[in-house]
Design a protein around this motif. Structure first.
Motif, PDB file in Angstrom:
ATOM      1  N   THR B   6       8.642  -8.961   4.145  1.00 47.11           N
ATOM      2  CA  THR B   6       9.206  -8.026   3.169  1.00 47.11           C
ATOM      3  C   THR B   6       8.598  -6.645   3.354  1.00 47.11           C
ATOM      4  O   THR B   6       7.474  -6.510   3.825  1.00 47.11           O
ATOM      5  CB  THR B   6       8.936  -8.515   1.735  1.00 47.11           C
ATOM      6  OG1 THR B   6       7.539  -8.755   1.609  1.00 47.11           O
ATOM      7  CG2 THR B   6       9.719  -9.772   1.426  1.00 47.11           C
ATOM      8  N   TYR B   7       9.382  -5.654   2.947  1.00 52.83           N
ATOM      9  CA  TYR B   7       8.922  -4.268   3.054  1.00 52.83           C
ATOM     10  C   TYR B   7       7.795  -4.033   2.065  1.00 52.83           C
ATOM     11  O   TYR B   7       7.876  -4.433   0.896  1.00 52.83           O
ATOM     12  CB  TYR B   7      10.102  -3.338   2.769  1.00 52.83           C
ATOM     13  CG  TYR B   7       9.730  -1.880   2.689  1.00 52.83           C
ATOM     14  CD1 TYR B   7       9.276  -1.206   3.817  1.00 52.83           C
ATOM     15  CD2 TYR B   7       9.835  -1.179   1.487  1.00 52.83           C
ATOM     16  CE1 TYR B   7       8.936   0.134   3.746  1.00 52.83           C
ATOM     17  CE2 TYR B   7       9.505   0.159   1.409  1.00 52.83           C
ATOM     18  CZ  TYR B   7       9.057   0.813   2.532  1.00 52.83           C
ATOM     19  OH  TYR B   7       8.717   2.124   2.470  1.00 52.83           O
ATOM     20  N   HIS B   8       6.745  -3.372   2.549  1.00 44.71           N
ATOM     21  CA  HIS B   8       5.615  -3.052   1.677  1.00 44.71           C
ATOM     22  C   HIS B   8       5.386  -1.546   1.761  1.00 44.71           C
ATOM     23  O   HIS B   8       4.867  -1.038   2.756  1.00 44.71           O
ATOM     24  CB  HIS B   8       4.369  -3.826   2.132  1.00 44.71           C
ATOM     25  CG  HIS B   8       3.285  -3.858   1.104  1.00 44.71           C
ATOM     26  ND1 HIS B   8       2.576  -2.747   0.739  1.00 44.71           N
ATOM     27  CD2 HIS B   8       2.814  -4.892   0.327  1.00 44.71           C
ATOM     28  CE1 HIS B   8       1.688  -3.073  -0.186  1.00 44.71           C
ATOM     29  NE2 HIS B   8       1.819  -4.372  -0.461  1.00 44.71           N
ATOM     30  N   ARG B   9       5.815  -0.854   0.709  1.00 50.08           N
ATOM     31  CA  ARG B   9       5.797   0.615   0.758  1.00 50.08           C
ATOM     32  C   ARG B   9       4.395   1.178   0.973  1.00 50.08           C
ATOM     33  O   ARG B   9       4.187   2.108   1.738  1.00 50.08           O
ATOM     34  CB  ARG B   9       6.394   1.191  -0.532  1.00 50.08           C
ATOM     35  CG  ARG B   9       6.640   2.695  -0.432  1.00 50.08           C
ATOM     36  CD  ARG B   9       7.423   3.216  -1.606  1.00 50.08           C
ATOM     37  NE  ARG B   9       6.686   3.067  -2.862  1.00 50.08           N
ATOM     38  CZ  ARG B   9       7.132   3.471  -4.046  1.00 50.08           C
ATOM     39  NH1 ARG B   9       8.340   3.997  -4.141  1.00 50.08           N
ATOM     40  NH2 ARG B   9       6.414   3.310  -5.134  1.00 50.08           N
ATOM     41  N   GLY B  10       3.420   0.589   0.300  1.00 51.87           N
ATOM     42  CA  GLY B  10       2.051   1.086   0.427  1.00 51.87           C
ATOM     43  C   GLY B  10       1.549   0.988   1.858  1.00 51.87           C
ATOM     44  O   GLY B  10       0.968   1.947   2.397  1.00 51.87           O
ATOM     45  N   ILE B 140       3.071   0.937  14.712  1.00 55.30           N
ATOM     46  CA  ILE B 140       2.728   0.208  13.471  1.00 55.30           C
ATOM     47  C   ILE B 140       3.535   0.787  12.301  1.00 55.30           C
ATOM     48  O   ILE B 140       4.086   0.051  11.476  1.00 55.30           O
ATOM     49  CB  ILE B 140       1.206   0.290  13.194  1.00 55.30           C
ATOM     50  CG1 ILE B 140       0.441  -0.549  14.214  1.00 55.30           C
ATOM     51  CG2 ILE B 140       0.885  -0.183  11.776  1.00 55.30           C
ATOM     52  CD1 ILE B 140      -1.075  -0.439  14.116  1.00 55.30           C
ATOM     53  N   ALA B 141       3.618   2.117  12.265  1.00 55.32           N
ATOM     54  CA  ALA B 141       4.416   2.754  11.204  1.00 55.32           C
ATOM     55  C   ALA B 141       5.888   2.345  11.336  1.00 55.32           C
ATOM     56  O   ALA B 141       6.569   2.103  10.331  1.00 55.32           O
ATOM     57  CB  ALA B 141       4.268   4.273  11.292  1.00 55.32           C
ATOM     58  N   LEU B 142       6.373   2.250  12.569  1.00 55.07           N
ATOM     59  CA  LEU B 142       7.769   1.845  12.795  1.00 55.07           C
ATOM     60  C   LEU B 142       7.997   0.408  12.315  1.00 55.07           C
ATOM     61  O   LEU B 142       8.964   0.128  11.588  1.00 55.07           O
ATOM     62  CB  LEU B 142       8.102   1.960  14.288  1.00 55.07           C
ATOM     63  CG  LEU B 142       9.443   1.392  14.733  1.00 55.07           C
ATOM     64  CD1 LEU B 142      10.603   2.258  14.226  1.00 55.07           C
ATOM     65  CD2 LEU B 142       9.516   1.284  16.260  1.00 55.07           C
ATOM     66  N   PHE B 143       7.096  -0.481  12.700  1.00 52.86           N
ATOM     67  CA  PHE B 143       7.296  -1.901  12.396  1.00 52.86           C
ATOM     68  C   PHE B 143       7.129  -2.226  10.910  1.00 52.86           C
ATOM     69  O   PHE B 143       7.530  -3.300  10.463  1.00 52.86           O
ATOM     70  CB  PHE B 143       6.318  -2.762  13.210  1.00 52.86           C
ATOM     71  CG  PHE B 143       6.513  -2.646  14.702  1.00 52.86           C
ATOM     72  CD1 PHE B 143       7.770  -2.433  15.245  1.00 52.86           C
ATOM     73  CD2 PHE B 143       5.432  -2.739  15.572  1.00 52.86           C
ATOM     74  CE1 PHE B 143       7.951  -2.315  16.619  1.00 52.86           C
ATOM     75  CE2 PHE B 143       5.604  -2.624  16.938  1.00 52.86           C
ATOM     76  CZ  PHE B 143       6.869  -2.408  17.467  1.00 52.86           C
ATOM     77  N   GLY B 147      13.578   0.422   7.495  1.00 50.81           N
ATOM     78  CA  GLY B 147      14.654   0.327   8.481  1.00 50.81           C
ATOM     79  C   GLY B 147      14.422  -0.784   9.477  1.00 50.81           C
ATOM     80  O   GLY B 147      15.339  -1.521   9.839  1.00 50.81           O
ATOM     81  N   TRP B 148      13.189  -0.920   9.930  1.00 53.73           N
ATOM     82  CA  TRP B 148      12.894  -1.981  10.902  1.00 53.73           C
ATOM     83  C   TRP B 148      13.092  -3.352  10.266  1.00 53.73           C
ATOM     84  O   TRP B 148      13.695  -4.244  10.862  1.00 53.73           O
ATOM     85  CB  TRP B 148      11.462  -1.835  11.416  1.00 53.73           C
ATOM     86  CG  TRP B 148      11.099  -2.905  12.416  1.00 53.73           C
ATOM     87  CD1 TRP B 148      10.590  -4.136  12.135  1.00 53.73           C
ATOM     88  CD2 TRP B 148      11.297  -2.853  13.823  1.00 53.73           C
ATOM     89  NE1 TRP B 148      10.434  -4.856  13.286  1.00 53.73           N
ATOM     90  CE2 TRP B 148      10.854  -4.092  14.345  1.00 53.73           C
ATOM     91  CE3 TRP B 148      11.780  -1.885  14.694  1.00 53.73           C
ATOM     92  CZ2 TRP B 148      10.894  -4.378  15.704  1.00 53.73           C
ATOM     93  CZ3 TRP B 148      11.807  -2.180  16.053  1.00 53.73           C
ATOM     94  CH2 TRP B 148      11.378  -3.409  16.549  1.00 53.73           C
ATOM     95  N   LEU B 149      12.588  -3.493   9.032  1.00 60.57           N
ATOM     96  CA  LEU B 149      12.642  -4.792   8.374  1.00 60.57           C
ATOM     97  C   LEU B 149      14.059  -5.152   7.928  1.00 60.57           C
ATOM     98  O   LEU B 149      14.362  -6.313   7.677  1.00 60.57           O
ATOM     99  CB  LEU B 149      11.683  -4.802   7.178  1.00 60.57           C
ATOM    100  CG  LEU B 149      10.207  -4.717   7.597  1.00 60.57           C
ATOM    101  CD1 LEU B 149       9.311  -4.341   6.432  1.00 60.57           C
ATOM    102  CD2 LEU B 149       9.757  -6.030   8.199  1.00 60.57           C
ATOM    103  N   ALA B 150      14.936  -4.136   7.858  1.00 61.08           N
ATOM    104  CA  ALA B 150      16.335  -4.411   7.490  1.00 61.08           C
ATOM    105  C   ALA B 150      17.093  -5.082   8.632  1.00 61.08           C
ATOM    106  O   ALA B 150      18.174  -5.625   8.437  1.00 61.08           O
ATOM    107  CB  ALA B 150      17.029  -3.106   7.093  1.00 61.08           C
TER     108      ALA B 150
END
Lengths: 263, 305
Positions: B6-10, B140-143, B147-150
Motif C-alpha cells: 500500500t502507498y505510504h505517504r510519509g 526508492i522515491a519512485l518505488f 503512481g508506481w503502486l497503482a
C-alpha cells in the motif's frame, strides 16, 4: 505489485557497484606507490679542495611580453585579507626592474662527481604569513630539515605534492609549534600547497648537493665553492619551465652563465 | 511472486527528501573538488582532531561535505528502518540495504582518499559511486510513489522498434561518461576523453528517447521519462561547454574562480540527474512494456486505396 526487475538485475547491479571500489582499494593496498623515493646508495663522502674551488654566477633574464599577474582574492577568509594593506598579486611570474626574473631555481644538474654531500643541520624556513608562503621558492638539500611555521591566526594545511619523495599533508593550526620535515631524494621542482587557501603555493627544489640558488630582486645567482669541472647548469621557473646550459669551471676560477627566457 | 503493497505517504515524502539531500551532497562534493579543498582537512574521521573545526576557507567546503554526508547517512538508516516496517516487498528491502551499504562504502572511500592524498582512482570511484547512490535514492522515491503502486499501463513492444534492451544503453553510457569526467577532474586523464564521449552519449540518449517518443508516446510514463531525459541531457551539454570554456578562460588564475566553480559543480549535479533520469526511464520501459508484437505496416497500396 510488479517488481522493477523480475530477475533481480537491479539488486545485482547495486551489489556490483558497491563491491568494485572496494576491490580496487584492496588491490592498491597491496601494491607500491608509482614513484618510490630513491634509496640512498653507499657513496663516498664529498670533499671540496677550497684551494681549487671556484664560483659560478649568472643571471636569469626575460624578454618579451610580460604576463599580467592576477590579484589574489582572499575574501573567502577575511582573517587573511585583513593582514594585507594592499592587494596581493600572484607570484607565478615576477619580473625585476632590471629585466631579470625572481624566484627561479638554479642548480648544478650534472657534472659533479658521485659523492654524498652532508646537509647543513640548520633548517630552511618556510613561513605561512598573511596566507602567503614566504619564500615563494625554497632551495633545500636532501635530508636537510625544512621548518614550516604558521604566523597566521588561521588554520593551514601543508601539502607537499612531491612525485619522487613521498607526498604528505599535515595540518598546522594558528600559532602552532613549527613542523619539521626532510626529503630523502633529489627533486626539482615540486609545489607545496594549502587547500584551505587555494591560492597559496610555493615550490621546493631538493638538491643532492649544496650548489643551488634561488634568484632574488636582481635576478642573479652565485654558486660558491664549486670544484673545477664541466657542468650542466639548469634553471627552473614555475611558469616558464626549464632551461639548461653547459660551462667549464677552471681551478680557482670564476665562470658566468646567463639564461634568457622569452615569450 | 509479486507482493501487494500500500502507498505510504510519509515514506514516499521521506524518500524524496533523502534524494534531495543526496543531490545537495553531490553538489557539496563537487564544490570540494572544484574549490581544490579536498585536502584542507588532513585528518579523518575527525577534522583537525575535532567534531567541528573552525569553518574557514577550504575547511568550510570539506567539513561541510562531511556534515551533509553524515546527515544523508543517518537519513538512509531511517529509510531502511521505515521500509522494513511498512514495505512488504522483498526486493524493496534489498534495495534499502543496498543503499545503506553504498552510503557506508561511500563514506569510507571519502575518508580513505583524504588519508591517501587523493589517489585518482579512489577519488573517481568516490565521485562515481556518489552518482549511483543518488540514482538509488531516486529509485526508492519512485518505488514508493502512488503512481508506481497503482500499477503499470502495459503496452506491447513493437518488434520493429524494440526498446527494452536499448533503454539500458543510456544509463550504461552515461555511467561510463561520468567516470571519465570524474577521472578528468581528478587529473588521471585529460578532459579530451570526457569531451569526446559527450557527443556519443548524447546521441545514444537522443536515439533511445526519440524512439520512445516516436513509437511509445501513448504511454504517459514513458513519454514523460523521455522528455525529462532529453531536457536534462541538453542542459548537461550546455553546462559542460560552459565548464570547459570557463576552465580555459581561468587557466592562469591563482585560485578557482567563482564562474568556473559554478559551471563545473552544476555540471556534476546535472550529471547525477542525467544518470538518475536514464535509470528511471529504463525501469519504466521494463515495467510498462508487454510482449513483443509485430504491428501491421501501412503499404503504398494501402495508402493509395
Amino acid at each position: 505489485m510488479p517488481a522493477p526487475c523480475k530477475n533481480g538485475v537491479l539488486k545485482q547491479a547495486l551489489t556490483i557497484a558497491s563491491i568494485i571500489p572496494l576491490v580496487l582499494l584492496l588491490a592498491d593496498c597491496g601494491g607500491s606507490t608509482p614513484q618510490q623515493a630513491q634509496t640512498s646508495v653507499a657513496l663516498p663522502e664529498a670533499h671540496v679542495d677550497q684551494a681549487t674551488a671556484g664560483t659560478i654566477s649568472g643571471r636569469v633574464l626575460f624578454q618579451g611580453s610580460v604576463p599580467v599577474m592576477p590579484v589574489i582574492d582572499m575574501s573567502s577568509n577575511p582573517s587573511c585579507e585583513r593582514q594585507h594593506s594592499a592587494p596581493v598579486k600572484a607570484q607565478t611570474f615576477v619580473l625585476n626592474k632590471n629585466g631579470t626574473l625572481r624566484n627561479a631555481f638554479v642548480w648544478i644538474k650534472d657534472g659533479l662527481p658521485a659523492a654524498r654531500w652532508t646537509p647543513p643541520a640548520e633548517p630552511v624556513k618556510l613561513t605561512q604569513s598573511g596566507c602567503i608562503y614566504e619564500p615563494h621558492v625554497v632551495g633545500i638539500m636532501v635530508n636537510q630539515p625544512l621548518e614550516i611555521l604558521n604566523d597566521d591566526p588561521v588554520n593551514h594545511n601543508v601539502h607537499a605534492e612531491s612525485q619522487v619523495n613521498p607526498a604528505w599533508n599535515i595540518s598546522e593550526p594558528p600559532k602552532d609549534e613549527p613542523k619539521f620535515r626532510k626529503f630523502a631524494a633529489a627533486e626539482v621542482l615540486f609545489p607545496m600547497t594549502c587547500s584551505v587557501h587555494p591560492w597559496m603555493r610555493s615550490f621546493i627544489g631538493v638538491s643532492p648537493h649544496p650548489f643551488f640558488a634561488v634568484t632574488g630582486d636582481d635576478g642573479s645567482f652565485t654558486l660558491r665553492g664549486v670544484p673545477p669541472g664541466t657542468y650542466t647548469i639548469e634553471v627552473v621557473q614555475e611558469k616558464l619551465g626549464k632551461k639548461e646550459g653547459k660551462l667549464t669551471l677552471a681551478s680557482g676560477g670564476n665562470s658566468t652563465i646567463d639564461f634568457l627566457y622569452g615569450s | 511472486m509479486a507482493v501487494e503493497n500500500t502507498y505510504h505517504r510519509g515514506l514516499h515524502r521521506w524518500s524524496i527528501l533523502l534524494a534531495f539531500c543526496t543531490l545537495l551532497l553531490v553538489v557539496a562534493g563537487g564544490l570540494v573538488t572544484s574549490r581544490d579543498a579536498g585536502l584542507s582537512v588532513p585528518d579523518w574521521p575527525l577534522s583537525y582532531g575535532k567534531l567541528m573545526p573552525k569553518m574557514e576557507g577550504g575547511i568550510l567546503y570539506e567539513h561541510g561535505h562531511r556534515m551533509i554526508a553524515t546527515t544523508v547517512g543517518l537519513f538512509t538508516i531511517v529509510s531502511l528502518v521505515w521500509i522494513f516496517r511498512v514495505d512488504r516487498r522483498k526486493w524493496m528491502r534489498t534495495l534499502a540495504i543496498s543503499a545503506l551499504m553504498a552510503v557506508i562504502v561511500q563514506g569510507v572511500l571519502g575518508g580513505i582518499t583524504v588519508l591517501l592524498l587523493l589517489p585518482w582512482w579512489i577519488s573517481s570511484s568516490h565521485a562515481t559511486l556518489a552518482q549511483l547512490f543518488f540514482s538509488t535514492t531516486v529509485t526508492i522515491a519512485l518505488f514508493t510513489s502512488r503512481g508506481w503502486l497503482a500499477g503499470p499501463s502495459m503496452i506491447p513492444e513493437d518488434s520493429e522498434n524494440p526498446i527494452r534492451g536499448l533503454s539500458l544503453a543510456a544509463p550504461i553510457c552515461i555511467l561510463c561518461q561520468l567516470f571519465l569526467g570524474a577521472a578528468a577532474r581528478h587529473k588521471a586523464i585529460g578532459s579530451i576523453y570526457h569531451i569526446c564521449g559527450a557527443p556519443f552519449v548524447t546521441g545514444v540518449v537522443l536515439w533511445v528517447s526519440m524512439r520512445i517518443l516516436l513509437h511509445y508516446a501513448r504511454n504517459p510514463e514513458l513519454r514523460t521519462a523521455a522528455v525529462v531525459l532529453i531536457t536534462i541531457t541538453l542542459t548537461q551539454v550546455f553546462l559542460g561547454v560552459g565548464a570547459f570554456m570557463t576552465r580555459i578562460a581561468y587557466a592562469d588564475a591563482p585560485q578557482p574562480m567563482p564562474l568556473m566553480v559554478t559551471f563545473t559543480v552544476l555540471h556534476v549535479a546535472v550529471g547525477a540527474l542525467t544518470l538518475a533520469a536514464s535509470i528511471v526511464m529504463a525501469i519504466l520501459v521494463r515495467r510498462n512494456l508487454g510482449a513483443r508484437v509485430t504491428f501491421p505496416r501501412l503499404t503504398a497500396d494501402a495508402v493509395s486505396a
